[in-house]
Design a protein around this motif. Structure first.
Motif, PDB file in Angstrom:
ATOM      1  N   VAL A 115       8.870 -53.793  24.630  1.00 19.48           N
ATOM      2  CA  VAL A 115       9.126 -52.421  24.189  1.00 19.48           C
ATOM      3  C   VAL A 115       7.885 -51.590  24.497  1.00 19.48           C
ATOM      4  O   VAL A 115       6.765 -52.070  24.405  1.00 19.48           O
ATOM      5  CB  VAL A 115       9.507 -52.383  22.693  1.00 19.48           C
ATOM      6  N   VAL A 116       8.123 -50.362  24.929  1.00 15.90           N
ATOM      7  CA  VAL A 116       7.041 -49.427  25.224  1.00 15.90           C
ATOM      8  C   VAL A 116       7.386 -48.076  24.586  1.00 15.90           C
ATOM      9  O   VAL A 116       8.537 -47.815  24.242  1.00 15.90           O
ATOM     10  CB  VAL A 116       6.805 -49.258  26.750  1.00 15.90           C
ATOM     11  N   ASP A 117       6.378 -47.240  24.445  1.00 13.58           N
ATOM     12  CA  ASP A 117       6.611 -45.891  23.950  1.00 13.58           C
ATOM     13  C   ASP A 117       7.379 -45.085  24.986  1.00 13.58           C
ATOM     14  O   ASP A 117       7.199 -45.281  26.190  1.00 13.58           O
ATOM     15  CB  ASP A 117       5.281 -45.193  23.647  1.00 13.58           C
ATOM     16  N   GLY A 118       8.226 -44.203  24.530  1.00 11.79           N
ATOM     17  CA  GLY A 118       8.982 -43.338  25.426  1.00 11.79           C
ATOM     18  C   GLY A 118      10.457 -43.400  25.124  1.00 11.79           C
ATOM     19  O   GLY A 118      10.919 -44.224  24.337  1.00 11.79           O
ATOM     20  N   ARG A 119      11.189 -42.515  25.746  1.00 13.65           N
ATOM     21  CA  ARG A 119      12.636 -42.457  25.548  1.00 13.65           C
ATOM     22  C   ARG A 119      13.328 -43.333  26.561  1.00 13.65           C
ATOM     23  O   ARG A 119      13.051 -43.262  27.747  1.00 13.65           O
ATOM     24  CB  ARG A 119      13.130 -41.015  25.698  1.00 13.65           C
ATOM     25  N   GLY A 120      14.241 -44.162  26.084  1.00 10.46           N
ATOM     26  CA  GLY A 120      15.022 -45.020  26.947  1.00 10.46           C
ATOM     27  C   GLY A 120      16.364 -44.392  27.253  1.00 10.46           C
ATOM     28  O   GLY A 120      16.514 -43.172  27.253  1.00 10.46           O
ATOM     29  N   GLY A 121      17.334 -45.246  27.488  1.00 12.66           N
ATOM     30  CA  GLY A 121      18.676 -44.783  27.788  1.00 12.66           C
ATOM     31  C   GLY A 121      19.270 -44.008  26.625  1.00 12.66           C
ATOM     32  O   GLY A 121      19.086 -44.365  25.468  1.00 12.66           O
ATOM     33  N   MET A 122      19.965 -42.947  26.958  1.00 13.97           N
ATOM     34  CA  MET A 122      20.470 -42.081  25.895  1.00 13.97           C
ATOM     35  C   MET A 122      21.507 -42.765  25.014  1.00 13.97           C
ATOM     36  O   MET A 122      21.749 -42.327  23.903  1.00 13.97           O
ATOM     37  CB  MET A 122      21.021 -40.785  26.477  1.00 13.97           C
ATOM     38  N   PHE A 123      22.115 -43.866  25.474  1.00 13.50           N
ATOM     39  CA  PHE A 123      23.101 -44.562  24.659  1.00 13.50           C
ATOM     40  C   PHE A 123      22.524 -45.784  23.958  1.00 13.50           C
ATOM     41  O   PHE A 123      23.196 -46.421  23.178  1.00 13.50           O
ATOM     42  CB  PHE A 123      24.296 -44.985  25.517  1.00 13.50           C
ATOM     43  N   SER A 124      21.278 -46.121  24.242  1.00 15.09           N
ATOM     44  CA  SER A 124      20.650 -47.287  23.649  1.00 15.09           C
ATOM     45  C   SER A 124      20.090 -46.926  22.269  1.00 15.09           C
ATOM     46  O   SER A 124      19.506 -45.856  22.083  1.00 15.09           O
ATOM     47  CB  SER A 124      19.547 -47.799  24.574  1.00 15.09           C
ATOM     48  N   LEU A 125      20.260 -47.826  21.316  1.00 13.42           N
ATOM     49  CA  LEU A 125      19.939 -47.539  19.919  1.00 13.42           C
ATOM     50  C   LEU A 125      18.473 -47.226  19.650  1.00 13.42           C
ATOM     51  O   LEU A 125      18.159 -46.563  18.673  1.00 13.42           O
ATOM     52  CB  LEU A 125      20.359 -48.719  19.033  1.00 13.42           C
ATOM     53  N   GLU A 126      17.572 -47.685  20.496  1.00  7.61           N
ATOM     54  CA  GLU A 126      16.153 -47.479  20.203  1.00  7.61           C
ATOM     55  C   GLU A 126      15.650 -46.083  20.541  1.00  7.61           C
ATOM     56  O   GLU A 126      14.557 -45.683  20.130  1.00  7.61           O
ATOM     57  CB  GLU A 126      15.281 -48.535  20.914  1.00  7.61           C
ATOM     58  N   GLY A 127      16.416 -45.291  21.269  1.00 11.47           N
ATOM     59  CA  GLY A 127      15.995 -43.961  21.699  1.00 11.47           C
ATOM     60  C   GLY A 127      15.421 -43.087  20.598  1.00 11.47           C
ATOM     61  O   GLY A 127      14.326 -42.538  20.741  1.00 11.47           O
ATOM     62  N   PRO A 128      16.107 -42.935  19.467  1.00 10.88           N
ATOM     63  CA  PRO A 128      15.584 -42.073  18.400  1.00 10.88           C
ATOM     64  C   PRO A 128      14.276 -42.578  17.782  1.00 10.88           C
ATOM     65  O   PRO A 128      13.596 -41.833  17.090  1.00 10.88           O
ATOM     66  CB  PRO A 128      16.703 -42.082  17.350  1.00 10.88           C
ATOM     67  N   GLU A 129      13.926 -43.831  18.045  1.00 14.66           N
ATOM     68  CA  GLU A 129      12.691 -44.398  17.494  1.00 14.66           C
ATOM     69  C   GLU A 129      11.472 -44.048  18.339  1.00 14.66           C
ATOM     70  O   GLU A 129      10.350 -44.427  18.001  1.00 14.66           O
ATOM     71  CB  GLU A 129      12.820 -45.927  17.362  1.00 14.66           C
ATOM     72  N   GLY A 130      11.686 -43.361  19.484  1.00 15.37           N
ATOM     73  CA  GLY A 130      10.576 -43.024  20.369  1.00 15.37           C
ATOM     74  C   GLY A 130      10.076 -44.216  21.166  1.00 15.37           C
ATOM     75  O   GLY A 130       8.952 -44.229  21.661  1.00 15.37           O
ATOM     76  N   ASP A 173      19.147 -45.569  33.847  1.00  9.94           N
ATOM     77  CA  ASP A 173      19.238 -46.279  32.580  1.00  9.94           C
ATOM     78  C   ASP A 173      19.874 -47.650  32.724  1.00  9.94           C
ATOM     79  O   ASP A 173      19.570 -48.555  31.966  1.00  9.94           O
ATOM     80  CB  ASP A 173      20.049 -45.473  31.563  1.00  9.94           C
ATOM     81  N   GLY A 174      20.754 -47.825  33.685  1.00 10.06           N
ATOM     82  CA  GLY A 174      21.458 -49.091  33.847  1.00 10.06           C
ATOM     83  C   GLY A 174      20.576 -50.245  34.264  1.00 10.06           C
ATOM     84  O   GLY A 174      20.978 -51.397  34.185  1.00 10.06           O
ATOM     85  N   SER A 175      19.358 -49.976  34.717  1.00 11.28           N
ATOM     86  CA  SER A 175      18.475 -51.059  35.120  1.00 11.28           C
ATOM     87  C   SER A 175      17.579 -51.509  33.978  1.00 11.28           C
ATOM     88  O   SER A 175      16.775 -52.412  34.144  1.00 11.28           O
ATOM     89  CB  SER A 175      17.640 -50.636  36.332  1.00 11.28           C
ATOM     90  N   ALA A 176      17.698 -50.896  32.819  1.00 13.51           N
ATOM     91  CA  ALA A 176      16.930 -51.269  31.635  1.00 13.51           C
ATOM     92  C   ALA A 176      17.859 -51.962  30.648  1.00 13.51           C
ATOM     93  O   ALA A 176      19.060 -51.710  30.631  1.00 13.51           O
ATOM     94  CB  ALA A 176      16.320 -50.025  30.991  1.00 13.51           C
ATOM     95  N   PRO A 177      17.310 -52.828  29.801  1.00 18.39           N
ATOM     96  CA  PRO A 177      18.170 -53.434  28.778  1.00 18.39           C
ATOM     97  C   PRO A 177      18.614 -52.362  27.779  1.00 18.39           C
ATOM     98  O   PRO A 177      17.813 -51.558  27.325  1.00 18.39           O
ATOM     99  CB  PRO A 177      17.264 -54.468  28.119  1.00 18.39           C
ATOM    100  N   MET A 178      19.889 -52.359  27.495  1.00 15.20           N
ATOM    101  CA  MET A 178      20.465 -51.377  26.568  1.00 15.20           C
ATOM    102  C   MET A 178      20.886 -52.112  25.303  1.00 15.20           C
ATOM    103  O   MET A 178      21.465 -53.198  25.366  1.00 15.20           O
ATOM    104  CB  MET A 178      21.673 -50.703  27.202  1.00 15.20           C
ATOM    105  N   CYS A 179      20.610 -51.497  24.159  1.00 15.25           N
ATOM    106  CA  CYS A 179      20.930 -52.070  22.858  1.00 15.25           C
ATOM    107  C   CYS A 179      22.074 -51.270  22.234  1.00 15.25           C
ATOM    108  O   CYS A 179      22.020 -50.039  22.185  1.00 15.25           O
ATOM    109  CB  CYS A 179      19.680 -52.017  21.973  1.00 15.25           C
ATOM    110  N   PHE A 180      23.092 -51.988  21.765  1.00 13.54           N
ATOM    111  CA  PHE A 180      24.280 -51.366  21.180  1.00 13.54           C
ATOM    112  C   PHE A 180      24.617 -52.055  19.856  1.00 13.54           C
ATOM    113  O   PHE A 180      24.260 -53.218  19.665  1.00 13.54           O
ATOM    114  CB  PHE A 180      25.495 -51.547  22.103  1.00 13.54           C
ATOM    115  N   PRO A 181      25.361 -51.390  18.973  1.00 14.39           N
ATOM    116  CA  PRO A 181      25.917 -52.126  17.837  1.00 14.39           C
ATOM    117  C   PRO A 181      26.750 -53.282  18.387  1.00 14.39           C
ATOM    118  O   PRO A 181      27.449 -53.134  19.404  1.00 14.39           O
ATOM    119  CB  PRO A 181      26.800 -51.099  17.133  1.00 14.39           C
ATOM    120  N   ASP A 182      26.651 -54.438  17.768  1.00 11.98           N
ATOM    121  CA  ASP A 182      27.336 -55.622  18.286  1.00 11.98           C
ATOM    122  C   ASP A 182      28.827 -55.344  18.461  1.00 11.98           C
ATOM    123  O   ASP A 182      29.487 -54.864  17.549  1.00 11.98           O
ATOM    124  CB  ASP A 182      27.128 -56.798  17.338  1.00 11.98           C
ATOM    125  N   GLY A 183      29.331 -55.621  19.647  1.00 11.20           N
ATOM    126  CA  GLY A 183      30.739 -55.427  19.962  1.00 11.20           C
ATOM    127  C   GLY A 183      31.085 -54.061  20.510  1.00 11.20           C
ATOM    128  O   GLY A 183      32.192 -53.855  20.991  1.00 11.20           O
TER     129      GLY A 183
END
Length: 133
Positions: free
Chosen positions: A89-104, A41-51
């Motif tokens: 962005v592509v279909d599939g599950r990303g990093g478990m801590f990245s915000l887009e995961g639940p969006e598929g 997961d660390g090699s993919a861009p991860m999205c978090f709430p700002d801060g």
């Protein structure tokens, strides 16, 4: 191009990524991105709430996508500094801590090498306004 001495942006986003970022901002408020050089997961861009992700002196503020700061680990920046990162962005599950995961969906980084003219413009711009941490 960002208009500053015709220097290209170091990070951009596709229309699909911008659409997903807007959706995530509607749900979570302001967001930020970080890309490290780790495995999995660390090699993919991860999205978090700002801060929420704490950056430090080993992180470089590469730019913004859709008004959201995009950081990269310094070692990765040194390796990829000659390329423009294109966040998609592509279909599939990303990093478990990245915000887009639940969006598929998952964010994905593509890249292209800067042209000689773009590289020269970037070097001139960064002499006046160095990359920040």
């Amino acid at each position: 191009m960002n208009g500053s001495e015709n220097a290209p942006d170091r990070v951009v986003a596709t229309d699909a990524a911008i659409e997903l970022i807007r959706k995530l901002k509607d749900i979570h408020g302001p967001v930020m991105f970080h890309q490290s050089g780790g495995c999995c997961d660390g090699s993919a861009p991860m999205c978090f709430p700002d801060g929420e992700f704490k950056t430090g002196d080993q992180d470089v503020l590469l730019g913004e996508i859709e008004g959201s700061p995009f950081y990269i680990g310094r070692a990765q920046f040194e390796y990829w500094r000659h390329t423009q990162l294109i966040i998609d962005v592509v279909d599939g599950r990303g990093g478990m801590f990245s915000l887009e995961g639940p969006e598929g969906k998952r964010f994905l980084t593509r890249s292209r090498i800067f042209s000689d003219d773009e590289w020269n413009a970037l070097k001139a711009h960064e002499e006046k306004a160095p990359i920040t941490v």
